[in-house]
Design an enzyme around this catalytic site. Sequence first.
Site, PDB file in Angstrom:
ATOM      1  N   HIS A   1      -1.369  -1.142  -4.204  1.00 48.33           N
ATOM      2  CA  HIS A   1      -2.621  -0.753  -3.561  1.00 48.33           C
ATOM      3  C   HIS A   1      -2.617   0.756  -3.333  1.00 48.33           C
ATOM      4  O   HIS A   1      -1.674   1.305  -2.767  1.00 48.33           O
ATOM      5  CB  HIS A   1      -2.778  -1.489  -2.226  1.00 48.33           C
ATOM      6  CG  HIS A   1      -4.133  -1.330  -1.609  1.00 48.33           C
ATOM      7  ND1 HIS A   1      -5.251  -1.981  -2.090  1.00 48.33           N
ATOM      8  CD2 HIS A   1      -4.553  -0.597  -0.552  1.00 48.33           C
ATOM      9  CE1 HIS A   1      -6.298  -1.659  -1.342  1.00 48.33           C
ATOM     10  NE2 HIS A   1      -5.899  -0.808  -0.415  1.00 48.33           N
TER      11      HIS A   1
ATOM     12  N   ASP B   1      -7.187  -6.032   3.996  1.00 53.31           N
ATOM     13  CA  ASP B   1      -6.396  -4.810   4.168  1.00 53.31           C
ATOM     14  C   ASP B   1      -6.454  -4.388   5.626  1.00 53.31           C
ATOM     15  O   ASP B   1      -7.530  -4.144   6.163  1.00 53.31           O
ATOM     16  CB  ASP B   1      -6.971  -3.701   3.273  1.00 53.31           C
ATOM     17  CG  ASP B   1      -6.172  -2.394   3.357  1.00 53.31           C
ATOM     18  OD1 ASP B   1      -5.131  -2.361   4.034  1.00 53.31           O
ATOM     19  OD2 ASP B   1      -6.608  -1.421   2.719  1.00 53.31           O
ATOM     20  N   GLY B   2      -5.276  -4.305   6.252  1.00 53.20           N
ATOM     21  CA  GLY B   2      -5.210  -3.764   7.610  1.00 53.20           C
ATOM     22  C   GLY B   2      -4.489  -4.661   8.594  1.00 53.20           C
ATOM     23  O   GLY B   2      -4.935  -5.772   8.862  1.00 53.20           O
ATOM     24  N   GLY B   3      -3.365  -4.189   9.096  1.00 54.07           N
ATOM     25  CA  GLY B   3      -2.659  -4.912  10.159  1.00 54.07           C
ATOM     26  C   GLY B   3      -2.005  -6.201   9.724  1.00 54.07           C
ATOM     27  O   GLY B   3      -1.776  -7.089  10.551  1.00 54.07           O
TER      28      GLY B   3
ATOM     29  N   HIS C   1      -8.427   1.822  -3.876  1.00 55.85           N
ATOM     30  CA  HIS C   1      -9.351   1.652  -2.753  1.00 55.85           C
ATOM     31  C   HIS C   1      -9.851   3.042  -2.349  1.00 55.85           C
ATOM     32  O   HIS C   1      -9.123   3.817  -1.724  1.00 55.85           O
ATOM     33  CB  HIS C   1      -8.603   0.970  -1.598  1.00 55.85           C
ATOM     34  CG  HIS C   1      -9.430   0.778  -0.368  1.00 55.85           C
ATOM     35  ND1 HIS C   1      -8.860   0.461   0.852  1.00 55.85           N
ATOM     36  CD2 HIS C   1     -10.764   0.843  -0.152  1.00 55.85           C
ATOM     37  CE1 HIS C   1      -9.816   0.350   1.758  1.00 55.85           C
ATOM     38  NE2 HIS C   1     -10.972   0.580   1.166  1.00 55.85           N
TER      39      HIS C   1
ATOM     40  N   MET D   1     -11.949  -5.243   5.357  1.00 55.59           N
ATOM     41  CA  MET D   1     -11.118  -4.391   6.197  1.00 55.59           C
ATOM     42  C   MET D   1     -10.874  -5.101   7.521  1.00 55.59           C
ATOM     43  O   MET D   1     -11.818  -5.432   8.250  1.00 55.59           O
ATOM     44  CB  MET D   1     -11.801  -3.042   6.446  1.00 55.59           C
ATOM     45  CG  MET D   1     -11.910  -2.147   5.220  1.00 55.59           C
ATOM     46  SD  MET D   1     -10.315  -1.766   4.442  1.00 55.59           S
ATOM     47  CE  MET D   1      -9.433  -0.952   5.788  1.00 55.59           C
TER      48      MET D   1
ATOM     49  N   GLY E   1      -8.715   4.422   7.758  1.00 52.83           N
ATOM     50  CA  GLY E   1      -8.396   5.812   8.021  1.00 52.83           C
ATOM     51  C   GLY E   1      -6.987   6.051   8.518  1.00 52.83           C
ATOM     52  O   GLY E   1      -6.476   7.163   8.429  1.00 52.83           O
ATOM     53  N   PHE E   2      -6.339   5.004   9.020  1.00 53.58           N
ATOM     54  CA  PHE E   2      -4.983   5.147   9.551  1.00 53.58           C
ATOM     55  C   PHE E   2      -4.154   3.930   9.174  1.00 53.58           C
ATOM     56  O   PHE E   2      -4.650   2.800   9.181  1.00 53.58           O
ATOM     57  CB  PHE E   2      -4.994   5.255  11.087  1.00 53.58           C
ATOM     58  CG  PHE E   2      -5.790   6.407  11.619  1.00 53.58           C
ATOM     59  CD1 PHE E   2      -5.211   7.653  11.797  1.00 53.58           C
ATOM     60  CD2 PHE E   2      -7.128   6.241  11.952  1.00 53.58           C
ATOM     61  CE1 PHE E   2      -5.954   8.719  12.287  1.00 53.58           C
ATOM     62  CE2 PHE E   2      -7.881   7.296  12.449  1.00 53.58           C
ATOM     63  CZ  PHE E   2      -7.284   8.542  12.613  1.00 53.58           C
TER      64      PHE E   2
ATOM     65  N   SER F   1       0.823  -1.207   0.000  1.00 54.47           N
ATOM     66  CA  SER F   1       0.000   0.000   0.000  1.00 54.47           C
ATOM     67  C   SER F   1       0.855   1.253   0.000  1.00 54.47           C
ATOM     68  O   SER F   1       1.693   1.460   0.882  1.00 54.47           O
ATOM     69  CB  SER F   1      -0.911   0.020   1.231  1.00 54.47           C
ATOM     70  OG  SER F   1      -1.538   1.274   1.348  1.00 54.47           O
TER      71      SER F   1
ATOM     72  N   ASP G   1      -4.525   3.688  -1.616  1.00 61.16           N
ATOM     73  CA  ASP G   1      -5.502   4.068  -0.597  1.00 61.16           C
ATOM     74  C   ASP G   1      -5.831   5.548  -0.703  1.00 61.16           C
ATOM     75  O   ASP G   1      -4.987   6.404  -0.427  1.00 61.16           O
ATOM     76  CB  ASP G   1      -4.948   3.783   0.807  1.00 61.16           C
ATOM     77  CG  ASP G   1      -5.100   2.327   1.214  1.00 61.16           C
ATOM     78  OD1 ASP G   1      -6.205   1.777   1.013  1.00 61.16           O
ATOM     79  OD2 ASP G   1      -4.135   1.751   1.741  1.00 61.16           O
TER      80      ASP G   1
ATOM     81  N   MET H   1     -11.697   5.272  -0.132  1.00 59.76           N
ATOM     82  CA  MET H   1     -12.301   5.477   1.189  1.00 59.76           C
ATOM     83  C   MET H   1     -12.831   6.902   1.234  1.00 59.76           C
ATOM     84  O   MET H   1     -12.335   7.766   1.956  1.00 59.76           O
ATOM     85  CB  MET H   1     -11.255   5.229   2.284  1.00 59.76           C
ATOM     86  CG  MET H   1     -10.882   3.769   2.419  1.00 59.76           C
ATOM     87  SD  MET H   1      -9.542   3.491   3.596  1.00 59.76           S
ATOM     88  CE  MET H   1      -8.138   3.702   2.497  1.00 59.76           C
TER      89      MET H   1
ATOM     90  N   MET I   1      -8.099   8.638   0.627  1.00 62.58           N
ATOM     91  CA  MET I   1      -8.904   9.068   1.778  1.00 62.58           C
ATOM     92  C   MET I   1      -9.279  10.531   1.627  1.00 62.58           C
ATOM     93  O   MET I   1      -8.458  11.343   1.193  1.00 62.58           O
ATOM     94  CB  MET I   1      -8.111   8.887   3.077  1.00 62.58           C
ATOM     95  CG  MET I   1      -7.626   7.478   3.342  1.00 62.58           C
ATOM     96  SD  MET I   1      -6.654   7.437   4.873  1.00 62.58           S
ATOM     97  CE  MET I   1      -6.209   5.700   4.923  1.00 62.58           C
TER      98      MET I   1
END
Length: 217
Positions: free
Chosen positions: A32, A174-176, A65, A136, A141-142, A7, A34, A67, A36
């Site tokens: 990816h 997506d995420g962590g 993506h 997600m 957002g972060f 990302s 992102d 958001m 926002m």
Amino acid sequence: MNRLAPSLLSADFSKLEEQVALIERAGAQVIHVDVMDGHFVPNISFGAAVMKSLLGKTKLPFDVHLMIENPDQYLEDFATENTEYITVHAEACTHLHRTVQHIKSLGIKAGVSLNPATPVSVLEAIFEELDLVLVMSVNPGFGGQSFIPSALDKIKALHELKAQRNPNLVIEVDGGITLENIKSVTEAGVELVVAGSTVFCAPNIETRVKEMLELIK
């Protein structure tokens, strides 16, 4: 084949072209993107101009993506020769079927993303229309957040639905994502893995990409 999508959210923007070249050389298959808007999610990231600055500088496809609120207003901006997917949030689309068809009309594969508290059932009426579902595994957002374990149950439920109703669907997460959990998400049914800070904040970006690809083979 499972694919890794680093990302750009976690990249060093003063070295963006250089870092994209590193992940491409290391074997990453997708970028990816992102996006926002500071409304749908708390932060503002970047827009189409940053993504388009990479055109002609990488052969990797873009996985966009969005958001953002009112994504239909901006779909054309992100439809480029490199764009493989444009993904919108179910929570942001009043007329989700219309938005999915809009993306497809641009010659781009259409994805829908689900926040951690959004059930798979919201996709019931359009499941066969989708090319991708993005789960997600953090609240959007972060960057740099920890993986929410319940995402695995959602991925498994999607994998079962895919087998029954839409065999060509791609499941994305997506995420962590870390070296410790990347294998568990692919075993649950994910084929496209997004990783941000785990890749771009590593001491050696190329080595980290290769490590992650080895784990998702």
